[in-house]
Scaffold this motif. Structure first.
Motif, PDB file in Angstrom:
ATOM      1  N   TYR A 100     -19.831  95.957  23.993  1.00  0.00           N
ATOM      2  CA  TYR A 100     -20.257  95.898  22.594  1.00  0.00           C
ATOM      3  C   TYR A 100     -21.387  96.885  22.314  1.00  0.00           C
ATOM      4  CZ  TYR A 100     -22.219  94.199  18.237  1.00  0.00           C
ATOM      5  OH  TYR A 100     -22.700  94.129  16.941  1.00  0.00           O
ATOM      6  N   ILE A 103     -20.244 100.110  20.936  1.00  0.00           N
ATOM      7  CA  ILE A 103     -19.655 100.172  19.588  1.00  0.00           C
ATOM      8  C   ILE A 103     -20.558  99.534  18.548  1.00  0.00           C
ATOM      9  CG2 ILE A 103     -17.310 100.150  20.534  1.00  0.00           C
ATOM     10  CD1 ILE A 103     -17.148  97.180  19.721  1.00  0.00           C
ATOM     11  N   LEU A 106     -21.257 101.659  15.453  1.00  0.00           N
ATOM     12  CA  LEU A 106     -20.103 101.773  14.557  1.00  0.00           C
ATOM     13  C   LEU A 106     -19.932 100.522  13.700  1.00  0.00           C
ATOM     14  CD1 LEU A 106     -17.496 103.379  16.999  1.00  0.00           C
ATOM     15  CD2 LEU A 106     -19.099 104.524  15.459  1.00  0.00           C
ATOM     16  N   VAL A 107     -20.191  99.376  14.290  1.00  0.00           N
ATOM     17  CA  VAL A 107     -20.058  98.126  13.539  1.00  0.00           C
ATOM     18  C   VAL A 107     -21.118  98.046  12.446  1.00  0.00           C
ATOM     19  CG1 VAL A 107     -20.160  95.608  13.719  1.00  0.00           C
ATOM     20  CG2 VAL A 107     -19.021  96.936  15.506  1.00  0.00           C
ATOM     21  N   GLU A 110     -20.310 100.550   9.212  1.00  0.00           N
ATOM     22  CA  GLU A 110     -18.858 100.529   9.042  1.00  0.00           C
ATOM     23  C   GLU A 110     -18.401 101.395   7.881  1.00  0.00           C
ATOM     24  OE1 GLU A 110     -15.508  97.234   7.680  1.00  0.00           O
ATOM     25  OE2 GLU A 110     -17.278  96.565   8.762  1.00  0.00           O
ATOM     26  N   TYR A 143     -13.482  98.979  19.630  1.00  0.00           N
ATOM     27  CA  TYR A 143     -13.889  98.751  18.232  1.00  0.00           C
ATOM     28  C   TYR A 143     -12.796  98.004  17.461  1.00  0.00           C
ATOM     29  CZ  TYR A 143     -15.251  99.607  13.414  1.00  0.00           C
ATOM     30  OH  TYR A 143     -15.584  99.433  12.083  1.00  0.00           O
ATOM     31  N   GLN A 147     -13.064  94.141  15.839  1.00  0.00           N
ATOM     32  CA  GLN A 147     -12.906  93.893  14.402  1.00  0.00           C
ATOM     33  C   GLN A 147     -11.651  93.072  14.103  1.00  0.00           C
ATOM     34  OE1 GLN A 147     -15.336  94.306  12.664  1.00  0.00           O
ATOM     35  NE2 GLN A 147     -16.057  96.402  12.344  1.00  0.00           N
TER      36      GLN A 147
END
Length: 663
Positions: A100, A103, A106-107, A110, A143, A147
């Motif tokens: 995690y 990423i 990126l989260v 978003e 990722y 999600q």
């Protein structure tokens, strides 16, 4: 593309675009996440919504908490699985947290990320700045997984649960599987894959009840695979094939037998159905779960008293006493108890049935015990009767058809769990090691029976029945014993007991005997019986002179205090009587003991006849020695004897005049 499951992973309002991801699996047998790939497509939001409204895009409920490569984690707590991992450098959470972190950026951004012109280049650029550097496909895969599956951290877990589940049949049969042999080298041994069918056939051929897997394997190597033996330099016996053909080791043989037949089948073959069911098989619940009412179903079984009763006429041990009990499956309440002397017989089961249906004040009089409805709150039989084969079945088979329970089940032989309620209620003794021994009780047979009746009442009151209490029973503060549950069900009318008239029960369950009626009374094995009802019937007036009449009757073999006789279609209750006023406890006898007493009385009569003859001879000899004459010396004289023999005139006493004191 049609027929593909897409996951909505982004819906950026700032750019009016929707991001969809889908997962594809590479060809191959490995189901790990490394063989899965994630791809992303972005489409216009209005086009997406139009497709949904036109049913070109169909919404599908995602009922899976984990992705396909983690399907074995469904319904499990990943944290709890840590306890079962044999070797672990990091926990599942630590693995997932490490992924995690790559990423997380990126989260967090978003919308900005999905606004990039080329989403694949954006994943590649992010992968380059990760420390350590990551592959773009891996970043995209992590990722999309995070999600698509509810942003669950554990969705990023490695697919360790799939390790070891691959199909062994797909590998090269010449390659030996498993870890290398540390003792004989890497290339020692053979693959067991080509031998599976022969292993199964050998097991079926040589497996026997009680035979260990090591012995089955040895038979298979010797007779099926043709192995020979030799001794190595250390003197150990080794087995080999003279032509170099493949054969299984014990571990391979055991593994493929278990894979082919399952542990349950193997354990049943080795230990037998009874031991498997009683000690190995998991519980399938309580027998009481199938019942709801008191005496809806009953179980009957017998056990032996650990003590040997003392014989009535000597101090020697008697034969064992078999004790039969009948228990309610719903409550564990013991409704009946019966006895047989010397072995388990149908008589004990019939006596227990009589105890179940008879008034308890009658049983108290028969055994001279303080037995009441407080000890046995319910009277009656059940419509469903369960017993094992043998005496328990014979007791019912001998009954009249209309007296038999409507539903009768036979438990398999040597299967105690088939009637677990009554089996578990038997008294338990501690087995002692050492030389064999037994206990000789100071009690006779009748006294042991009285004690066991008292024990049964005690068990109904003292046994732990808390596992049978329902939530309503607990709320009603029902005592956690069989009597408490029985009273709870009685008070609510939940009773399936079938009552029986006393005369019908006597004729169905008690032993039929023949009494002897003569002018002196009604007799059975030397014991006289009497009662007010008996005399009112006029039976005692029937014999004439020395006439002896047989009278049919019934009694419970364990007690002769009270019995019944047949007269003009009616039963008359009679009671045993002592010849003199004495201790009534002398009548605390069983029928066997009464028969023994009768036999002893006959021996006493024989002795008395000899004693009487000897006494007469002795008296005559003493008389002859004292007088010199015989006992009956004399002669018969013709004619009538004098009116007053020996009273002649000379023998008349002289009358003397009396003197007048007044003169």
């Amino acid at each position: 593309m049609s027929g593909i499951d897409y996951y909505l992973i982004g819906n950026a309002s700032s750019i009016a675009r929707v991001a969809l991801a889908w997962f594809t699996e590479d060809d191959g047998q490995d189901k790990s996440s490394d063989r899965w790939r994630a791809d992303v497509v972005r489409i216009d939001r209005l086009a997406f919504e139009a497709g949904v409204e036109a049913s070109l895009i169909v919404t599908k409920e995602n009922d899976k908490a984990f992705p396909p490569w983690l399907s074995r984690l469904e319904g499990l707590d990943p944290d709890a699985l840590e306890e079962f991992r044999v070797s672990k450098k990091k926990s599942y959470r630590e693995y997932a947290t490490g992924r995690y972190k790559h990423i997380a950026t990126l989260v967090e951004r978003e919308d900005e990320f999905f606004a990039e012109a080329d989403i694949y280049k954006a994943f590649s650029a992010h992968a380059k700045v990760c420390i350590p550097r990551q592959h773009p496909d891996r970043i995209r895969f992590w990722y999309c997984t995070y999600q698509a599956f509810g942003q669950d951290l554990y969705a990023l877990s490695p697919s360790f649960p799939g390790v070891g589940t691959w199909n062994r049949q797909m590998v090269d049969p010449s390659k030996k599987l498993g870890r290398p042999n540390l003792r004989n080298g890497v290339n020692s041994g053979y693959s067991a894959i080509p031998l599976v069918q022969r292993i199964h056939a050998a097991y079926l051929k040589y497996a026997q009840p009680g035979k260990a897997m090591t012995n089955i394997h040895a038979d298979a190597l010797s007779y099926e695979f043709g192995c020979k033996t030799r001794r190595d330099e250390r003197g150990n016996v080794c087995y080999f094939h003279p032509e170099g053909a493949a054969f299984p080791t014990l571990s391979q043989f055991d593994y493929h037998v278990k894979q082919g037949f399952g542990p349950e089948s193997i354990q049943k073959q080795k230990y037998g159905d009874t031991r498997y069911r009683s000690r190995i098989a998991p519980s399938k619940g309580k027998f009481s779960e199938a019942t709801a009412n008191l005496l809806e179903s009953i179980e009957a079984d017998a056990y032996y008293s650990k003590e040997r009763p003392t014989r009535l006429l000597s101090n020697e041990p008697g034969l064992p006493l078999a004790i039969c009990r009948i228990a309610c499956v719903t409550s564990g309440y013991i409704v009946g108890i019966g006895f047989s002397y010397g072995g388990e017989r149908a008589e004990a089961y019939r006596a227990a049935m009589f105890f179940a249906v008879a008034p308890k004040d009658l049983m108290a009089r028969m055994f001279a015990l303080d037995v009441s409805d407080d000890d046995f709150p319910c009277t009656g039989m059940s419509p469903k009767y369960i017993s094992d084969r043998g005496p328990g079945h014979n007791a019912v088979a001998a009954m009249a058809e209309d007296d038999k329970p409507p539903i009768r089940d036979l438990a398999p032989s040597w299967m105690g769990q088939s009637k677990a309620t009554i089996e578990s209620s038997h008294p338990r003794d501690i087995e002692q090691e050492g030389a064999p021994s037994y206990v000789q009780s100071d009690l006779n047979m009748f006294e042991l029976a009285r004690r066991e009746i008292q024990r049964t009442g005690l068990d109904n009151q003292a046994s732990d029945a808390s596992a049978r209490l329902t939530l309503e029973m607990i709320a009603a503060k029902t005592p956690a014993n069989p009597n408490g549950i029985a009273r709870y069900l009685i008070n609510r009318g939940r009773v399936d007991a079938v009552s029986m008239r006393l005369d019908r029960a006597i004729r169905s369950f008690l032993r039929k005997v023949t009494f002897e009626l003569d002018a002196s009374g009604l007799w059975l094995h030397g014991l006289r019986y009497d009662s007010v009802t008996y005399r009112a019937s006029g039976l005692d007036q029937l014999p004439r002179g020395r006439q002896r009449l047989p009278i049919s009757g019934y009694l419970l073999p364990m007690t002769v205090r009270i019995a019944w006789i047949e007269h003009e279609g009616r039963l008359i209750e009679i009671e045993g009587q002592l010849p003199i006023r004495d201790d009534p406890r002398q009548l605390h006898l069983s029928l066997v003991e009464l028969e023994q007493t009768s036999g002893e009385l006959k021996e006493l009569l024989k002795d008395q006849r000899e004693n009487a003859t000897g006494s007469k001879v002795e008296a005559r000899n003493k008389f002859t020695e004292a007088t010199g004459k015989q006992w009956d010396a004399g002669k018969h004289v013709a004619g009538r004897a004098p009116a007053r023999a020996g009273s002649s005139r000379s023998e008349v006493p002289t009358q003397f005049p009396t003197r007048n004191r007044s003169g």
